[in-house]
Each structure stands twice: as structure tokens, then as C-alpha cells.
Design an enzyme around this catalytic site. Structure first.
Site, PDB file in Angstrom:
ATOM      1  N   GLU A 120       0.797  -1.221   0.000  1.00 18.95           N
ATOM      2  CA  GLU A 120       0.000   0.000   0.000  1.00 18.95           C
ATOM      3  C   GLU A 120       0.830   1.270   0.000  1.00 18.95           C
ATOM      4  OE1 GLU A 120       0.361  -1.433   4.363  1.00 18.95           O
ATOM      5  OE2 GLU A 120       0.156  -2.335   2.386  1.00 18.95           O
ATOM      6  N   HIS A 173      -8.238  -3.991  -1.127  1.00 21.04           N
ATOM      7  CA  HIS A 173      -7.504  -4.046   0.141  1.00 21.04           C
ATOM      8  C   HIS A 173      -6.468  -2.926   0.212  1.00 21.04           C
ATOM      9  CE1 HIS A 173      -5.822  -6.176   3.690  1.00 21.04           C
ATOM     10  NE2 HIS A 173      -4.668  -5.695   3.242  1.00 21.04           N
ATOM     11  N   GLU A 174      -5.690  -2.770  -0.858  1.00 21.27           N
ATOM     12  CA  GLU A 174      -4.640  -1.746  -0.839  1.00 21.27           C
ATOM     13  C   GLU A 174      -5.245  -0.343  -0.828  1.00 21.27           C
ATOM     14  OE1 GLU A 174      -1.951  -3.015  -0.073  1.00 21.27           O
ATOM     15  OE2 GLU A 174      -2.479  -5.058  -0.644  1.00 21.27           O
ATOM     16  N   HIS A 197      -6.161   0.587   2.641  1.00 17.89           N
ATOM     17  CA  HIS A 197      -5.012   1.019   3.442  1.00 17.89           C
ATOM     18  C   HIS A 197      -4.770   2.523   3.359  1.00 17.89           C
ATOM     19  CE1 HIS A 197      -3.108  -2.281   5.455  1.00 17.89           C
ATOM     20  NE2 HIS A 197      -3.014  -3.032   4.376  1.00 17.89           N
ATOM     21  N   GLU A 244      -4.043  -4.046   9.654  1.00 16.68           N
ATOM     22  CA  GLU A 244      -4.577  -5.078   8.769  1.00 16.68           C
ATOM     23  C   GLU A 244      -5.995  -5.529   9.114  1.00 16.68           C
ATOM     24  OE1 GLU A 244      -3.404  -5.616   6.056  1.00 16.68           O
ATOM     25  OE2 GLU A 244      -1.295  -5.039   6.163  1.00 16.68           O
ATOM     26  N   ASP A 275       9.097  -9.768  10.338  1.00 14.87           N
ATOM     27  CA  ASP A 275       8.786 -10.590   9.164  1.00 14.87           C
ATOM     28  C   ASP A 275       8.416 -12.015   9.572  1.00 14.87           C
ATOM     29  OD1 ASP A 275       9.184  -8.542   7.381  1.00 14.87           O
ATOM     30  OD2 ASP A 275      11.224  -9.140   6.827  1.00 14.87           O
ATOM     31  N   TYR A 285      -4.662  -9.988  10.333  1.00 13.53           N
ATOM     32  CA  TYR A 285      -5.714  -9.718   9.352  1.00 13.53           C
ATOM     33  C   TYR A 285      -7.067 -10.244   9.840  1.00 13.53           C
ATOM     34  CZ  TYR A 285      -1.876  -8.915   6.003  1.00 13.53           C
ATOM     35  OH  TYR A 285      -0.758  -8.451   5.356  1.00 13.53           O
TER      36      TYR A 285
END
Length: 641
Positions: free
Chosen positions: A280, A304-305, A308, A327, A387, A395
């Protein structure tokens, strides 16, 4: 300590060595010179700094695998002190301040020169043969979660926001793009070079600093949107995203009650090695070419992006321990956008059913239900790489917390008002889970309501699946489960293409998900399903429902459009059932894709089966350099390397 939810301020961030709670870097003016031959980015970063909480003897920045050059404070040369390099978190860079600038309120310019080389984890350098055009090299950055420090020395915490301007000098054949608004036309910069200028007037976090350079072409897809890609792919990208991008933006504006704040909304369709579905980056969403299904069936990622742009970019998690605030909220907004755009409220439930299955796979399968990383607010202290904490938990578990709040508030229509109030309150700011709880409870109390029925501590800090799960409308998913049950019981002898006629791609995905779940595990029933779904049966399914792998393209030609979500699931089903005749197709898929959502589960599944383990290891060894550095690291862990 509680968060001071204001621009540029953060609580202590376990993933950053910077002192962004003491000093604010409010604006960045960046000069970049791109050298494809050396695979290096030479940067001069000029920051406008303000001491927020003095006295402070030095500015502390994060840096990773960088060559640090000269530094100046208020125009005077200083000597940076670079600490020991950590494999994940990089090095601490201390820049001493003169005594007169150590006090609260002191404002000054900080300039730091640096070079990011070929080993930077923030940059992937692609050789011409790794691109669609096969003629020019390409680079793109990926800074989320903590890789901006591998691009330039910075306060690499999402709680530290700044505006920026930039000039990027590239070869004359190349186009540069950034997570900002382009300023005019590129200017000549000497023989064989040109310079692009950018400005980002909205405060962003360091993980949203992004750049791409390559042989790129842009085509309009809306009044405020251009899609960019290599010339060989741009027409397909324009056709895929052109119809939905602007309606998605308008729907998000209507749902949040806030106008789109970023000026332009462009898309960049990247080469296949991009490790995510989308990223995003403000003004310039990065997306994977696996979305180019040819029928717009996977454009939900764009929704979704776009979401954001409000939940994540405008309202931002203060640290990566509160990633669910980015998220979980974005999943909620994405599903509202898709339901409104499709004029079908049941789409929220259909997407939620698929998401719940993915969450259960991660929590009860990949991670384990007692794994502390399945907490909605995980503890990332002690050297946990953000990460490594990436999963469906922030999410989908975050989404389910929002549903629990909606139910406690009196329904989705009431919660829609809360969502608008939340965005209005925290726009331009950063937020923690505790600050969110305080705001939610105050909002409810002001309306004579209460969230006392919500066990906040269980939601935030208890590992495993969500404490409560809403009962969803299954009218769009019942047929998927019914058809999967027929195949799993060996009763699909009369199967026909009409079985899936009129289904959305998401319904087809749910059908395959049901079969994968039935075929996975050590139980007798799982073994029976695997025996029924033999190679002949799977080939029949692929033929009847058009779900199998497409034939390889002729040499020099691009593959025909395919639905990557369905193909990934079909190959996963073949792998779960031990269908060795499909192994070459799976390996070809792995060699041609870098999206971690696909390659990580497939590599893990192949590695888990003795008959395909060597093929997995050999394929990774041969293909490793084509994957993004983030994907390389995660895949090596998955394959026990």
C-alpha cells in the site's frame, strides 16, 4: 507508557534502535542516484529535525548493510558512530549533537550520505532476463516491515512519520516512480541520465517509502489513477484494473466519511518476484502480476490496498506489535468496499468464511495454537523479526475483533458510525491497541453503550483462534462445501461443468479449500480422501472445471492469463494427495512466481513429503536468486536451510 498519538511520536519500539520518542524527523529531502551496473543507490538524505524531549546528546538512527558517508548537523560536519551490525535489525547509528541543539524545541537540519549496495534487503535488482521485456534491468524496493533502514539511515519505526521530497537520477531510458506525487517532467541530468522529482505532503512512516525504476509505461485507469508496468504488460494491467479502481476509491470515501487524502492513486504491476499480493505505498500501490487473471476476478487485492489509504497509511499502527490495527481494519474496510461495489451484502460473509479458514490453517497448522505469535498483540521484544511474525492473525483475528465490537455495539450499521469516528480521531496519527481500546470504550460510553461484554485481554493477549466467531451467512458457500463433499466421498461420477456455472472465483477457491482440508492430516478419513482423489480423479476435475495448470507458453511468449488463486489451490490439493504427475506443474509454478502466499505453502508441502523433498530443495537452489530477499530468507527457514 501510553502512546502520545500525534504525528512523529511513538512509544518504545522493540524493532527500532532509534530515539524517535526524543527527536522528531519531520521532513526528508532525498537525492538518489541509481547505478544499475554496481547495483547501488547513492543517497543524500537531508532531514528537518526537532528535539521533542531534551536533553538529548545525539540522534540515533537505524541502518542495515549500508555504507555510511559524511554527516552534517546544522551545516557542520560530525562523525557518525556506527554500532555492531545485527543480522535482522542492522546497526545503531549515533550522530552527536552540539550542546546548543540538545534542548527541547531545538530545530535544525541533519544531512547523511549513504550507499545501499546489492546486498540491501530493501531492494531487489532484476537482470533484463528477469523482466517481461528481457531488454532492460529493473529495481524495486520493499521496506515493510523494517527494511527502510536497508535503504537509508532513518528512524525505522512506524510511529515516526515524516513528509518528503525526492529527486531520483536514472538512465535516460528508465522511468522512476515513488510513493509520492510526481512533480513535472523529468529533467536532463548529464549524458545518458535524467532526474525525476517527487513530493509527498502527507506524513508517512518509513516502511511506506518506496521506489521503482525500470522500462515502464503508464496508462490512465481513472480520473486520479494511472497503472504502470512494463510495456509488454501494461495493456493487460489496464484492462484488469481499469473498471474497478475509481469505484473502489469512491466506496472507501463514502464508508469512512473521509476524502482520499493522497492526491493520486496509481498502481504499479511489478515483475513476478514481488513477494506480496500488494503493498500500500501511498500514491503508488505495488501489486503482483498474479492478479492479471484476465477477467478481473482477483481485483479484491486492489480494494484491500485502497482501504489502506485510510487504515494503515492515514491511521497507522505505532509499532509492529499493533499490526492488527493496520490489517484487521483494512480487511474490514476491504470487505465493505467489495460488498458495496458488488451490490451483494453476502459477499462480506463469503470473504469472511474463506478468511476464517486461512486463519485456522495458520493458527492450528503452520504456527500452532499455543504459539505466542498467534496473539493479536504479540511481544516482539527479545529480537523477534517482524517478518517472522507475519501470518493471517493480524488480518483475520483483527477482523473478528471488529465484528465482536460491532455485535456488542448493536450491529453493523452502528459500527459503521464507530468506524467513521475512529478514522476521524486518529487520521494522521499513530495508535496502539490500548489507545484503541480507550477510544472505543469512550465512544460507547458517550452513547450510553458499553463494550463490557468484550474480553479485551483475551482478544489482545491470548494465543490461538479468536475468543468468539460470528455465525456467517453460508448461502453462497453451502454449494462449495456440498460439491467438495461429493468429490471427497467419491460420488462425483456425474460431475459436469454445470456444477460450478455462475460461481465466483471465491466460491471456486472455497471448493478447493474444502478438499485440501479434507485431504490434509493423519486421520483415516484424510487418507480415504487422498485415495479417492487420485491422479485420474484430479485430472478429471481440472478438465471439467477448468482448474488445472495451463500449458507452458511457446518460447519467448508470455503465459496465457490464469487465475493464480485457483491454480495455487489446485496444485496444493495435488501435492496433498501425492499426485506425482502434477509435480512438474507445481515446480514450474514455483519457478515463475515469487509471491510468498503461494510459494511458501507449496515449498513446505513438498518438503514434508519424502517423495518430493529433493525436488523442492533442488528447485529452490536453482531459483533462489529470482526471489526477493525477504522471500529468500523465509523460504530458507521453511526448508530448514
Amino acid at each position: 507508557p501510553p502512546l502520545d498519538a500525534s504525528p512523529g511520536r511513538t512509544m518504545s519500539d522493540p524493532s527500532s534502535a532509534s530515539n524517535c520518542d526524543r527527536v522528531r524527523l519531520e521532513h526528508l529531502d532525498l537525492d538518489v542516484r541509481v547505478d544499475f551496473a554496481a547495483k547501488s543507490l547513492a543517497m543524500t538524505a537531508r532531514w528537518r529535525a526537532v528535539v521533542a524531549a531534551g536533553p538529548v546528546a545525539s540522534i540515533v538512527l537505524d541502518a542495515k548493510r549500508l555504507r555510511i558517508g559524511a554527516a552534517r548537523v546544522a551545516g557542520e560536519a560530525v562523525e557518525p558512530v556506527v554500532g555492531e551490525e545485527h543480522e535482522v535489525f542492522g546497526a545503531r547509528v549515533e550522530i552527536p549533537l552540539p550542546q546548543a541543539l540538545q534542548v527541547t524545541g531545538a530545530a535544525f537540519d541533519l544531512e547523511v550520505e549513504s550507499v545501499a549496495g546489492p546486498d540491501s534487503t530493501a531492494v531487489q535488482w532484476l537482470a533484463p532476463e528477469q523482466t517481461a521485456g528481457k531488454e532492460r534491468p529493473y529495481l524495486f524496493t520493499q521496506c515493510q516491515a523494517i527494511h527502510a533502514r536497508a535503504l537509508l539511515p532513518c528512524m525505522d519505526s512506524p510511529g515516526a512519520k515524516f513528509t518528503y521530497t525526492a529527486k531520483v537520477t536514472v538512465p535516460a531510458w528508465a522511468t522512476a516512480l515513488m510513493s509520492a506525487v510526481r512533480q513535472g517532467e523529468p529533467a536532463a541530468a548529464g549524458e545518458g541520465l535524467r532526474t525525476f522529482a517527487f513530493a509527498q505532503k502527507m506524513p508517512i512512516s518509513s516502511y511506506l517509502l518506496a521506489m521503482a525504476v525500470g522500462h515502464l509505461e503508464g496508462r490512465p485507469i481513472g480520473p486520479r489513477s494511472t497503472v504502470w508496468s512494463e510495456p509488454a504488460m501494461v495493456a493487460a494491467a489496464q484492462a484488469e484494473f481499469g473498471a474497478d479502481t475509481e469505484p473502489f476509491l469512491r466506496a472507501a470515501e463514502d464508508i469512512t466519511g473521509e476524502p482520499y487524502a493522497w492526491g493520486v492513486y496509481d498502481l504499479l504491476c511489478l515483475p513476478p518476484s514481488f513477494p506480496y499480493g500488494g503493498m500500500e505505498n501511498p500514491c503508488l500501490t505495488f501489486c503482483t502480476p498474479t492478479l492479471l487473471a484476465g477477467d478481473c476476478s482477483l481485483v479484491g487485492v486492489v480494494a484491500h490496498e485502497i482501504a489502506h489509504s485510510w487504515t494503515g497509511n492515514l491511521v497507522t499502527n505505532a509499532t509492529w506489535e499493533h499490526f492488527w490495527l493496520n490489517e484487521g481494519w483494512t480487511v474490514w474496510l476491504e470487505r465493505q468496499i467489495l460488498a458495496r461495489h458488488g451490490k451483494e451484502p453476502r459477499l462480506v460473509d463469503l470473504h469472511a468464511i474463506g478468511g476464517l479458514k486461512a486463519l485456522r490453517d495458520d493458527v492450528e497448522g503452520t504456527l500452532g495454537a499455543s504459539n505466542p505469535l498467534t496473539r493479536l498483540v504479540p511481544d516482539l521484544s527479545g529480537g523477534v523479526d517482524p517478518d517472522d511474525a507475519f501470518s493471517r492473525v493480524p488480518y483475520e483475528k483483527g477482523f473478528h475483533l471488529l465484528l465482536a465490537l460491532a455485535d456488542a455495539a448493536g450491529g453493523d450499521h452502528v459500527f459503521a458510525s464507530f468506524a467513521r469516528s475512529y478514522v476521524a480521531e486518529f487520521k494522521g496519527k499513530t495508535v496502539t491497541s490500548e489507545a484503541f481500546r480507550a477510544f472505543a470504550c469512550a465512544w460507547a460510553a458517550a452513547r450510553g453503550q458499553s463494550f463490557d461484554s468484550v474480553d479485551w485481554d483475551a482478544w489482545f493477549y491470548k494465543p490461538g483462534m479468536p475468543p468468539t466467531v460470528r455465525a456467517f451467512d453460508t448461502s453462497l458457500s453451502d454449494a462449495c462445501r456440498g460439491l467438495a463433499a461429493r468429490w471427497g466421498r467419491g460420488m462425483a461420477y456425474d460431475a459436469a461443468p454445470e456444477d460450478v456455472a455462475g460461481w465466483t472465483s471465491l466460491q471456486r477457491q472455497l471448493f478447493l479449500d474444502e478438499l485440501i482440508s479434507a485431504a490434509t492430516g493423519d486421520g483415516q478419513r484424510n487418507a480415504a480422501v487422498r485415495a479417492i482423489l487420485d491422479e485420474q480423479c484430479l485430472a478429471k476435475m481440472a478438465s471439467l472445471y477448468n482448474m488445472g495448470p495451463p500449458p507452458p507458453p511457446p518460447p519467448g511468449e508470455r503465459p496465457a492469463p490464469a487465475n493464480a488463486e485457483e491454480l495455487f489451490r489446485f496444485l496444493s490439493l495435488c501435492t496433498a494427495c501425492g499426485a506425482q504427475s502434477f509435480l512438474p506443474h507445481t515446480l514450474r509454478f514455483l519457478k515463475s512466481n515469487g509471491r510468498m502466499k503461494y510459494v511458501r505453502p507449496l515449498y513446505r508441502a513438498l518438503y514434508a513429503r519424502p517423495e518430493s523433498r529433493d525436488a523442492a530443495l533442488e528447485t529452490f537452489a536453482a531459483s533462489r536468486e529470482q526471489y526477493h530477499p525477504i522471500a529468500q530468507h523465509q523460504l530458507a527457514r521453511d526448508l530448514k536451510l
